[in-house]
Design a protein around this motif. Structure first.
Motif, PDB file in Angstrom:
ATOM      1  N   GLY A 176      39.851  -8.719 -27.227  1.00 52.64           N
ATOM      2  CA  GLY A 176      39.436  -7.387 -26.762  1.00 52.64           C
ATOM      3  C   GLY A 176      37.932  -7.272 -26.611  1.00 52.64           C
ATOM      4  O   GLY A 176      37.437  -6.609 -25.701  1.00 52.64           O
ATOM      5  N   ILE A 177      37.194  -7.934 -27.491  1.00 52.64           N
ATOM      6  CA  ILE A 177      35.727  -7.879 -27.401  1.00 52.64           C
ATOM      7  C   ILE A 177      35.261  -8.645 -26.153  1.00 52.64           C
ATOM      8  O   ILE A 177      34.430  -8.162 -25.383  1.00 52.64           O
ATOM      9  N   LEU A 178      35.823  -9.844 -25.946  1.00 53.54           N
ATOM     10  CA  LEU A 178      35.410 -10.647 -24.781  1.00 53.54           C
ATOM     11  C   LEU A 178      35.795  -9.950 -23.469  1.00 53.54           C
ATOM     12  O   LEU A 178      34.989  -9.884 -22.532  1.00 53.54           O
ATOM     13  N   ARG A 179      37.015  -9.418 -23.429  1.00 53.37           N
ATOM     14  CA  ARG A 179      37.472  -8.733 -22.210  1.00 53.37           C
ATOM     15  C   ARG A 179      36.594  -7.504 -21.937  1.00 53.37           C
ATOM     16  O   ARG A 179      36.097  -7.302 -20.833  1.00 53.37           O
ATOM     17  N   GLY A 180      36.399  -6.694 -22.971  1.00 57.68           N
ATOM     18  CA  GLY A 180      35.628  -5.457 -22.800  1.00 57.68           C
ATOM     19  C   GLY A 180      34.174  -5.733 -22.465  1.00 57.68           C
ATOM     20  O   GLY A 180      33.593  -5.085 -21.587  1.00 57.68           O
ATOM     21  N   ALA A 181      33.579  -6.709 -23.158  1.00 58.59           N
ATOM     22  CA  ALA A 181      32.166  -7.023 -22.896  1.00 58.59           C
ATOM     23  C   ALA A 181      31.990  -7.540 -21.473  1.00 58.59           C
ATOM     24  O   ALA A 181      31.007  -7.217 -20.803  1.00 58.59           O
ATOM     25  N   GLY A 182      32.967  -8.338 -21.019  1.00 57.14           N
ATOM     26  CA  GLY A 182      32.894  -8.866 -19.651  1.00 57.14           C
ATOM     27  C   GLY A 182      32.820  -7.746 -18.622  1.00 57.14           C
ATOM     28  O   GLY A 182      32.165  -7.887 -17.589  1.00 57.14           O
ATOM     29  N   GLN A 183      33.462  -6.631 -18.928  1.00 61.01           N
ATOM     30  CA  GLN A 183      33.453  -5.495 -17.988  1.00 61.01           C
ATOM     31  C   GLN A 183      32.310  -4.532 -18.257  1.00 61.01           C
ATOM     32  O   GLN A 183      31.757  -3.940 -17.334  1.00 61.01           O
ATOM     33  N   ALA A 184      31.968  -4.342 -19.527  1.00 61.26           N
ATOM     34  CA  ALA A 184      31.014  -3.270 -19.875  1.00 61.26           C
ATOM     35  C   ALA A 184      29.561  -3.707 -19.786  1.00 61.26           C
ATOM     36  O   ALA A 184      28.675  -2.861 -19.636  1.00 61.26           O
ATOM     37  N   LEU A 185      29.302  -5.013 -19.899  1.00 64.30           N
ATOM     38  CA  LEU A 185      27.899  -5.452 -19.911  1.00 64.30           C
ATOM     39  C   LEU A 185      27.281  -5.384 -18.517  1.00 64.30           C
ATOM     40  O   LEU A 185      27.925  -5.716 -17.512  1.00 64.30           O
ATOM     41  N   ALA A 186      26.026  -4.999 -18.465  1.00 62.51           N
ATOM     42  CA  ALA A 186      25.253  -5.075 -17.226  1.00 62.51           C
ATOM     43  C   ALA A 186      24.988  -6.555 -16.932  1.00 62.51           C
ATOM     44  O   ALA A 186      25.052  -7.383 -17.842  1.00 62.51           O
ATOM     45  N   PRO A 187      24.691  -6.901 -15.666  1.00 60.83           N
ATOM     46  CA  PRO A 187      24.308  -8.291 -15.388  1.00 60.83           C
ATOM     47  C   PRO A 187      23.180  -8.706 -16.327  1.00 60.83           C
ATOM     48  O   PRO A 187      22.246  -7.934 -16.564  1.00 60.83           O
ATOM     49  N   ASN A 188      23.295  -9.903 -16.872  1.00 61.39           N
ATOM     50  CA  ASN A 188      22.334 -10.411 -17.865  1.00 61.39           C
ATOM     51  C   ASN A 188      22.473  -9.779 -19.245  1.00 61.39           C
ATOM     52  O   ASN A 188      21.690 -10.080 -20.152  1.00 61.39           O
ATOM     53  N   GLY A 189      23.451  -8.894 -19.391  1.00 60.84           N
ATOM     54  CA  GLY A 189      23.720  -8.299 -20.699  1.00 60.84           C
ATOM     55  C   GLY A 189      24.230  -9.379 -21.648  1.00 60.84           C
ATOM     56  O   GLY A 189      24.752 -10.416 -21.223  1.00 60.84           O
ATOM     57  N   LEU A 190      24.096  -9.135 -22.949  1.00 65.83           N
ATOM     58  CA  LEU A 190      24.438 -10.154 -23.954  1.00 65.83           C
ATOM     59  C   LEU A 190      25.596  -9.706 -24.841  1.00 65.83           C
ATOM     60  O   LEU A 190      25.680  -8.531 -25.225  1.00 65.83           O
ATOM     61  N   LEU A 191      26.462 -10.661 -25.142  1.00 68.26           N
ATOM     62  CA  LEU A 191      27.468 -10.475 -26.186  1.00 68.26           C
ATOM     63  C   LEU A 191      27.095 -11.444 -27.306  1.00 68.26           C
ATOM     64  O   LEU A 191      26.991 -12.655 -27.077  1.00 68.26           O
TER      65      LEU A 191
ATOM     66  N   LYS B 147      36.226 -16.811 -18.567  1.00 68.59           N
ATOM     67  CA  LYS B 147      37.239 -16.114 -17.736  1.00 68.59           C
ATOM     68  C   LYS B 147      36.834 -14.658 -17.521  1.00 68.59           C
ATOM     69  O   LYS B 147      37.303 -14.017 -16.585  1.00 68.59           O
ATOM     70  N   HIS B 148      36.007 -14.134 -18.428  1.00 66.46           N
ATOM     71  CA  HIS B 148      35.576 -12.746 -18.303  1.00 66.46           C
ATOM     72  C   HIS B 148      34.131 -12.646 -17.799  1.00 66.46           C
ATOM     73  O   HIS B 148      33.480 -11.615 -17.963  1.00 66.46           O
ATOM     74  N   GLY B 149      33.634 -13.717 -17.200  1.00 62.88           N
ATOM     75  CA  GLY B 149      32.299 -13.678 -16.596  1.00 62.88           C
ATOM     76  C   GLY B 149      31.159 -13.828 -17.585  1.00 62.88           C
ATOM     77  O   GLY B 149      30.019 -13.448 -17.288  1.00 62.88           O
ATOM     78  N   LEU B 150      31.458 -14.406 -18.767  1.00 62.71           N
ATOM     79  CA  LEU B 150      30.426 -14.565 -19.802  1.00 62.71           C
ATOM     80  C   LEU B 150      30.143 -16.047 -20.010  1.00 62.71           C
ATOM     81  O   LEU B 150      31.071 -16.837 -20.198  1.00 62.71           O
ATOM     82  N   ILE B 151      28.881 -16.408 -19.972  1.00 57.17           N
ATOM     83  CA  ILE B 151      28.492 -17.811 -20.103  1.00 57.17           C
ATOM     84  C   ILE B 151      27.871 -18.015 -21.488  1.00 57.17           C
ATOM     85  O   ILE B 151      27.006 -17.235 -21.898  1.00 57.17           O
ATOM     86  N   LEU B 152      28.300 -19.090 -22.175  1.00 59.53           N
ATOM     87  CA  LEU B 152      27.701 -19.388 -23.490  1.00 59.53           C
ATOM     88  C   LEU B 152      26.244 -19.796 -23.279  1.00 59.53           C
ATOM     89  O   LEU B 152      25.944 -20.768 -22.590  1.00 59.53           O
TER      90      LEU B 152
ATOM     91  N   ARG C 108      26.923 -19.037 -37.757  1.00 61.00           N
ATOM     92  CA  ARG C 108      26.368 -19.237 -36.424  1.00 61.00           C
ATOM     93  C   ARG C 108      26.117 -17.889 -35.762  1.00 61.00           C
ATOM     94  O   ARG C 108      26.825 -16.912 -36.048  1.00 61.00           O
ATOM     95  N   LEU C 109      25.134 -17.877 -34.865  1.00 60.27           N
ATOM     96  CA  LEU C 109      25.018 -16.783 -33.901  1.00 60.27           C
ATOM     97  C   LEU C 109      25.450 -17.362 -32.568  1.00 60.27           C
ATOM     98  O   LEU C 109      24.957 -18.423 -32.152  1.00 60.27           O
ATOM     99  N   LEU C 110      26.386 -16.694 -31.935  1.00 61.03           N
ATOM    100  CA  LEU C 110      26.923 -17.152 -30.653  1.00 61.03           C
ATOM    101  C   LEU C 110      26.460 -16.145 -29.603  1.00 61.03           C
ATOM    102  O   LEU C 110      26.806 -14.961 -29.694  1.00 61.03           O
ATOM    103  N   VAL C 111      25.676 -16.612 -28.656  1.00 62.31           N
ATOM    104  CA  VAL C 111      25.104 -15.697 -27.664  1.00 62.31           C
ATOM    105  C   VAL C 111      25.724 -16.006 -26.304  1.00 62.31           C
ATOM    106  O   VAL C 111      25.583 -17.116 -25.783  1.00 62.31           O
ATOM    107  N   LEU C 112      26.431 -15.027 -25.749  1.00 61.52           N
ATOM    108  CA  LEU C 112      27.018 -15.175 -24.411  1.00 61.52           C
ATOM    109  C   LEU C 112      26.308 -14.202 -23.470  1.00 61.52           C
ATOM    110  O   LEU C 112      25.951 -13.091 -23.874  1.00 61.52           O
ATOM    111  N   ARG C 113      26.122 -14.645 -22.240  1.00 65.20           N
ATOM    112  CA  ARG C 113      25.379 -13.833 -21.278  1.00 65.20           C
ATOM    113  C   ARG C 113      26.282 -13.496 -20.091  1.00 65.20           C
ATOM    114  O   ARG C 113      26.999 -14.364 -19.585  1.00 65.20           O
ATOM    115  N   ARG C 114      26.255 -12.256 -19.679  1.00 61.60           N
ATOM    116  CA  ARG C 114      27.034 -11.850 -18.503  1.00 61.60           C
ATOM    117  C   ARG C 114      26.370 -12.451 -17.266  1.00 61.60           C
ATOM    118  O   ARG C 114      25.184 -12.261 -17.028  1.00 61.60           O
ATOM    119  N   ALA C 115      27.161 -13.188 -16.516  1.00 61.69           N
ATOM    120  CA  ALA C 115      26.621 -13.893 -15.345  1.00 61.69           C
ATOM    121  C   ALA C 115      26.168 -12.885 -14.301  1.00 61.69           C
ATOM    122  O   ALA C 115      26.716 -11.796 -14.213  1.00 61.69           O
TER     123      ALA C 115
END
Ligand SMILES: C[S@@+](CC[C@H](N)C(=O)[O-])C[C@H]1O[C@@H](n2cnc3c(N)ncnc32)[C@H](O)[C@@H]1O
Length: 226
Positions: A143-158, A203-208, A219-226
């Motif tokens: 749910g976090i990955l799916r939601g973040a993929g939609q809610a983040l602005a371009p270049n937004g971070l999860l 799959k949700h447009g987020l790149i590690l 760990r800190l895992l930083v994903l960026r909205r493409a």
């Protein structure tokens, strides 16, 4: 405020402490004082200067939320948690630091994007979730990955913080024992794998973007909205 205690540029304490917790709803996590300094130190170069709405998922006691809001004033920090007692604690810690008490009721496994108060935030600059996805069913990570993929602005971070496996392997013996204990407590819980999160994120447009080693095999895992 004691001498040597870290403060933000405007003189506010960076690490909320017990204070008058006994007299209000503030809960205190035993690991907060240990975890907050290295987390803030690693997030500083990533988040300093970043602006816009930031949603924290599973904010727990709210101690980290208050320290993040003080440390990164460019971000408009919105903590959330599905537990009413935790939301009361989050708001009490916020109030104690002259921050707006506004914890959102958010279950990450649900359709949280459809919640009007979340939609009202607009495109998010950041979604942060620390120590949540191993102490909840896999549907929460999804749910976090799916939601973040939609809610983040371009270049937004999860950003996730916590223990992970890498290539299916634990990063330390302590984590293997912790994972076994989590699964004993709830078979749907357990330490999640970096590659699995990376692949689902993609799959949700987020790149590690970054995987940062932290104390105690976290760990800190930083994903960026493409
Ligand atoms: C171990 S605490 C971590 C609290 C805080 N983030 C920290 O690092 O100290 C896990 C938090 O996840 C929250 N949580 C559990 N299930 C959740 C869900 N489905 N959606 C969002 N948060 C959840 C719990 O209520 C709890 O506050």
């Amino acid at each position: 405020m004691s001498l040597g205690e870290p403060v933000s540029s405007d003189g506010k304490r960076l690490y909320p402490h017990q204070g008058d917790a006994a007299r209000d709803a503030r809960l205190a996590s035993p690991s907060f004082q240990r975890n907050a300094p290295p987390i803030l130190a690693e997030l500083a170069p990533i988040l300093t200067g970043r602006t816009g709405p930031a949603l924290e998922i599973g904010a727990g006691t709210g101690q980290h939320a208050a320290s993040f809001a003080l440390a990164f004033p460019g971000l408009d920090w919105w903590p959330s948690d599905p537990d009413a007692g935790h939301r009361a604690s989050i708001d009490a810690w916020a109030a104690a630091h002259n921050l707006p008490p506004r914890a959102l009721d958010l279950d990450a496994a649900g359709d949280w994007l459809a919640q009007p108060e979340v939609a009202a935030l607009g495109p998010l600059s950041l979604v942060y979730s620390g120590n949540v996805i191993h102490i909840s069913p896999w549907t929460v990570a999804e749910g976090i990955l799916r939601g973040a993929g939609q809610a983040l602005a371009p270049n937004g971070l999860l950003i996730f913080y916590g223990p992970f496996t890498e290539g299916g392997r634990h990063t330390g013996d302590g984590n293997a024992a912790f994972d076994a204990d989590l699964k004993r407590r709830n078979p749907d819980w357990g330490i999640r794998d970096v590659e699995t999160l990376r692949d689902l994120g993609q799959k949700h447009g987020l790149i590690l973007d970054r995987l940062i080693a932290m104390p105690a095999n976290n760990r800190l895992l930083v994903l960026r909205r493409a």
